[in-house]
Structure formats: C-alpha cells, structure tokens
Design an enzyme around this catalytic site. Structure first.
Site, PDB file in Angstrom:
ATOM      1  N   ASN A  10      -0.776 -14.828  -5.270  1.00 48.35           N
ATOM      2  CA  ASN A  10      -0.166 -15.348  -4.046  1.00 48.35           C
ATOM      3  C   ASN A  10      -1.153 -16.365  -3.463  1.00 48.35           C
ATOM      4  O   ASN A  10      -2.168 -15.987  -2.897  1.00 48.35           O
ATOM      5  CB  ASN A  10       0.069 -14.178  -3.074  1.00 48.35           C
ATOM      6  CG  ASN A  10       0.556 -14.638  -1.719  1.00 48.35           C
ATOM      7  OD1 ASN A  10       0.898 -15.803  -1.533  1.00 48.35           O
ATOM      8  ND2 ASN A  10       0.583 -13.722  -0.756  1.00 48.35           N
ATOM      9  N   TRP A  11      -0.820 -17.621  -3.651  1.00 45.89           N
ATOM     10  CA  TRP A  11      -1.769 -18.676  -3.228  1.00 45.89           C
ATOM     11  C   TRP A  11      -1.743 -18.913  -1.728  1.00 45.89           C
ATOM     12  O   TRP A  11      -2.542 -19.685  -1.212  1.00 45.89           O
ATOM     13  CB  TRP A  11      -1.469 -19.992  -3.987  1.00 45.89           C
ATOM     14  CG  TRP A  11      -1.705 -19.912  -5.464  1.00 45.89           C
ATOM     15  CD1 TRP A  11      -2.143 -18.831  -6.182  1.00 45.89           C
ATOM     16  CD2 TRP A  11      -1.519 -20.958  -6.433  1.00 45.89           C
ATOM     17  NE1 TRP A  11      -2.232 -19.131  -7.523  1.00 45.89           N
ATOM     18  CE2 TRP A  11      -1.856 -20.441  -7.696  1.00 45.89           C
ATOM     19  CE3 TRP A  11      -1.085 -22.287  -6.350  1.00 45.89           C
ATOM     20  CZ2 TRP A  11      -1.793 -21.191  -8.881  1.00 45.89           C
ATOM     21  CZ3 TRP A  11      -1.010 -23.049  -7.519  1.00 45.89           C
ATOM     22  CH2 TRP A  11      -1.367 -22.500  -8.761  1.00 45.89           C
ATOM     23  N   LYS A  12      -0.825 -18.281  -1.042  1.00 47.88           N
ATOM     24  CA  LYS A  12      -0.693 -18.435   0.421  1.00 47.88           C
ATOM     25  C   LYS A  12      -0.699 -19.920   0.815  1.00 47.88           C
ATOM     26  O   LYS A  12      -0.250 -20.752   0.036  1.00 47.88           O
ATOM     27  CB  LYS A  12      -1.787 -17.637   1.133  1.00 47.88           C
ATOM     28  CG  LYS A  12      -1.809 -16.171   0.683  1.00 47.88           C
ATOM     29  CD  LYS A  12      -2.620 -15.273   1.554  1.00 47.88           C
ATOM     30  CE  LYS A  12      -2.563 -13.857   1.006  1.00 47.88           C
ATOM     31  NZ  LYS A  12      -3.229 -12.896   1.853  1.00 47.88           N
ATOM     32  N   HIS A 102       6.041 -10.269   3.176  1.00 45.55           N
ATOM     33  CA  HIS A 102       4.585 -10.161   3.193  1.00 45.55           C
ATOM     34  C   HIS A 102       4.145  -9.843   4.622  1.00 45.55           C
ATOM     35  O   HIS A 102       4.736 -10.311   5.586  1.00 45.55           O
ATOM     36  CB  HIS A 102       3.952 -11.479   2.709  1.00 45.55           C
ATOM     37  CG  HIS A 102       2.487 -11.337   2.479  1.00 45.55           C
ATOM     38  ND1 HIS A 102       1.578 -11.369   3.506  1.00 45.55           N
ATOM     39  CD2 HIS A 102       1.776 -11.125   1.346  1.00 45.55           C
ATOM     40  CE1 HIS A 102       0.361 -11.201   3.006  1.00 45.55           C
ATOM     41  NE2 HIS A 102       0.454 -11.035   1.698  1.00 45.55           N
ATOM     42  N   GLU A 104       1.875 -10.940   6.401  1.00 43.12           N
ATOM     43  CA  GLU A 104       1.589 -12.126   7.227  1.00 43.12           C
ATOM     44  C   GLU A 104       2.882 -12.716   7.785  1.00 43.12           C
ATOM     45  O   GLU A 104       2.927 -13.208   8.905  1.00 43.12           O
ATOM     46  CB  GLU A 104       0.803 -13.161   6.389  1.00 43.12           C
ATOM     47  CG  GLU A 104      -0.632 -12.700   6.164  1.00 43.12           C
ATOM     48  CD  GLU A 104      -1.249 -13.152   4.852  1.00 43.12           C
ATOM     49  OE1 GLU A 104      -0.732 -14.090   4.218  1.00 43.12           O
ATOM     50  OE2 GLU A 104      -2.265 -12.549   4.455  1.00 43.12           O
ATOM     51  N   GLU A 174       0.871  -3.160  -0.090  1.00 43.44           N
ATOM     52  CA  GLU A 174      -0.311  -3.874   0.386  1.00 43.44           C
ATOM     53  C   GLU A 174      -0.751  -3.334   1.746  1.00 43.44           C
ATOM     54  O   GLU A 174      -0.231  -3.778   2.795  1.00 43.44           O
ATOM     55  CB  GLU A 174       0.000  -5.368   0.524  1.00 43.44           C
ATOM     56  CG  GLU A 174       0.441  -6.034  -0.760  1.00 43.44           C
ATOM     57  CD  GLU A 174       0.182  -7.539  -0.720  1.00 43.44           C
ATOM     58  OE1 GLU A 174      -0.581  -8.006  -1.556  1.00 43.44           O
ATOM     59  OE2 GLU A 174       0.730  -8.210   0.165  1.00 43.44           O
ATOM     60  N   GLY A 180      -7.404  -9.394   2.342  1.00 41.52           N
ATOM     61  CA  GLY A 180      -8.368 -10.421   2.729  1.00 41.52           C
ATOM     62  C   GLY A 180      -9.637  -9.888   3.370  1.00 41.52           C
ATOM     63  O   GLY A 180     -10.426 -10.651   3.918  1.00 41.52           O
ATOM     64  N   SER A 220      -7.269  -7.205  -1.564  1.00 36.97           N
ATOM     65  CA  SER A 220      -8.639  -7.376  -2.058  1.00 36.97           C
ATOM     66  C   SER A 220      -8.814  -6.962  -3.529  1.00 36.97           C
ATOM     67  O   SER A 220      -9.846  -6.382  -3.889  1.00 36.97           O
ATOM     68  CB  SER A 220      -9.634  -6.634  -1.162  1.00 36.97           C
ATOM     69  OG  SER A 220      -9.612  -7.181   0.138  1.00 36.97           O
ATOM     70  N   GLY A 241      -4.407 -12.177  -3.704  1.00 31.31           N
ATOM     71  CA  GLY A 241      -4.516 -13.329  -2.812  1.00 31.31           C
ATOM     72  C   GLY A 241      -5.767 -14.139  -3.139  1.00 31.31           C
ATOM     73  O   GLY A 241      -5.777 -14.962  -4.059  1.00 31.31           O
ATOM     74  N   GLY A 242      -6.836 -13.877  -2.419  1.00 36.90           N
ATOM     75  CA  GLY A 242      -8.073 -14.663  -2.526  1.00 36.90           C
ATOM     76  C   GLY A 242      -8.551 -14.882  -3.954  1.00 36.90           C
ATOM     77  O   GLY A 242      -8.898 -16.010  -4.342  1.00 36.90           O
TER      78      GLY A 242
HETATM   79  P1  PGA Z   1      -6.008 -10.571  -0.897  1.00 40.76           P
HETATM   80  O1  PGA Z   1      -4.478 -10.835  -0.496  1.00 40.76           O
HETATM   81  O2  PGA Z   1      -6.058 -10.323  -2.379  1.00 40.76           O
HETATM   82  O3  PGA Z   1      -6.737 -11.822  -0.492  1.00 40.76           O
HETATM   83  O4  PGA Z   1      -6.464  -9.369  -0.126  1.00 40.76           O
HETATM   84  C1  PGA Z   1      -3.444 -10.093  -1.085  1.00 40.76           C
HETATM   85  C2  PGA Z   1      -2.112 -10.492  -0.499  1.00 40.76           C
HETATM   86  O5  PGA Z   1      -2.032 -10.731   0.715  1.00 40.76           O
HETATM   87  O6  PGA Z   1      -1.115 -10.588  -1.226  1.00 40.76           O
END
Ligand code: PGA
Length: 260
Positions: A10-12, A102, A104, A174, A180, A220, A241-242
C-alpha cells in the site's frame, strides 16, 4: 484447499508517476528470477495518478507476477461527486484489487462501515476483489473491546454479499496502533484475532467461505517479521505500508512469504 498468500504494498500518498515507475521497475527486477510457482500473489497499490504508469510497466513485463490495486473507489457510478473516482474509471486499468476501509480513510475521511459495504458490493459486481481493512485503536485494545469492534466492522462490511463473493474477498487485519509505528503486533496475537475474524466470516457466510477467504496482517510488517507472521496458521499474507516503498525491502518481504 490451500489459500494462496498475498503480499500487497500500500503505497499510500507517496510517489508521482515517475517515482512510481521507478519503484515498480525496482520491484520487477527483484522478483524476476524468483520461482513463480512458489511466489505469493504480489500486489501493489499506487496513488490514482500513478495507476497508468504502473499498469503500463506491469503489462510490458508480461510476467503476470505482480497485480495492480487501487487504494479506494467511490460506490456511485458517476455524477456530481467532486474529487471521487468510480469503479468504471478504475477499469481503465488492469485493476485486480481495491483496498477499502483503511483506517486512515475511516479516521481522516469519515468512511463508515455502511460506505465500506457499498464499496465492497460495487467492486465485486465489477469482477474486482476488495481488500477490506479492519482494526482496533490502542484505546479499544486497552478497553478489551478489540474482538467485538472487529466483529462489527466485518459483519457490516459483508452484509448482503453472497457466500461466493465473500469467499473470493480479502480482509486485512490492521491494528491501528501498529500502523506506521514500528510496533508490530505479536504474531500469535495477530493470528488469534485473524481466527476470530474467520469465525465472524463463518457466521455471516458459512464455513466454506471462511476457509477460503484470505486474511492478511498489516501494521509495521518488515522483512524481519514476515517469516514468523507467515508461519502462523491463519495469516495468509501481509498488507505492507512503509516497507513497500523500497523495492529491496518489499522484495525481501515477498521472498519471506514464498512457498508457505
Ligand atoms: P505500515 O502500514 O506497514 O507502514 O505500518 C500498513 C498499512 O497501513 O497498510
């Protein structure tokens, strides 16, 4: 039947088209030599504006090893919805998956369980697979309401879907406090919650769908954590994500999920 694992990046809100192209080329180069039979499904979710560039890079590779996802969709087909993107627009690309719900989007953009359910229906009606996210806040965890909260999110997201539709969907567990933050959820606890999610799916759509649906862990995930996560009975992959923003680390996570 064994569930095919998925590693999804997930490149956000990162990377313009040129940067997205560079990242996907890096990932392609890293996975090129890997044994396709042992690979998990590899999925990348760039921003809307990079879908064309990444789609083109993936089509050119012709290997079919990496699939394209969008990070969101609006459930209405068209109309006066400034700033939104419809399912038909996402079908301009070889979109295989769409992430919905998600945390967010729930937190910053007011997405509700009802909206997520409408999105899931539109996605499945159009032959695409939803990746439905769920997860608890730290406060909910400390209050001991994690399982109840997640059961509600999942039951509402799946409302009105057929057993077949549920079976082909994907869920990502999640925990919000793990996203994050570098604080990965303990693998056995993530597995426990994912088993709980499977029991909720069974209640909603039957045992066959619960056995078939793929449930990922996200929060994470790093190259160092993936082997232990994949060793769990019910974790079918990861939403990353990251660590998906660097070709090397994403490829290392893919390698860690090979031949489960
Ligand atoms: P993260 O994000 O790996 O940076 O914790 C995961 C996500 O929000 O899908």
């Amino acid at each position: 039947m064994a569930r095919k694992p998925i590693i999804a990046g997930n490149w956000k809100m990162h990377n313009n088209s040129a940067q997205s192209k560079e990242l996907i080329e890096g990932i392609k180069a890293n996975v090129k030599e890997l044994d396709a039979a042992k690979l998990p499904e590899i999925v990348v979710a760039p921003v809307f504006t990079s879908l064309a560039a990444v789609d083109e890079a993936l089509c050119q590779c012709g290997c079919g090893k990496i699939k394209l996802a969008a990070q969101n969709v609006y459930f209405e087909p068209k109309g006066a919805f400034t700033g939104e993107i419809s399912i038909d627009m996402l079908k301009d690309f070889s979109t295989s998956y769409i992430i919905i719900g998600h945390s967010e989007r729930r937190q910053y953009f007011g997405e509700t369980d009802e909206m997520i359910n409408k999105k899931a229906k539109v996605i499945l009606d159009n032959g695409i697979i939803p990746i439905i996210c769920c997860g608890e806040t730290l406060e909910q965890r400390e209050q001991g309401v994690t399982d109840a909260h997640i059961a509600k999110q999942i039951s509402e997201a799946l409302k009105g879907l057929s057993a077949e539709e549920v079976a082909k969907s994907v869920i990502a567990y999640e925990p919000i406090w793990a996203i994050g933050t570098g604080k990965t959820c303990d693998s056995t606890e993530a597995n426990r919650v994912i088993k709980h999610i499977r029991s909720v799916v069974e209640k909603e759509a039957g045992k066959e769908a619960a056995d078939a649906i793929r449930i990922l862990y996200g929060g994470s995930v790093k190259p160092e954590t993936i082997a232990e996560q994949m060793a769990q009975s019910d974790i079918d992959g990861a939403l990353v994500g990251g660590a998906s923003l660097k070709a090397d680390s994403f490829a290392d996570i893919v390698k860690g999920a090979m031949a489960k």
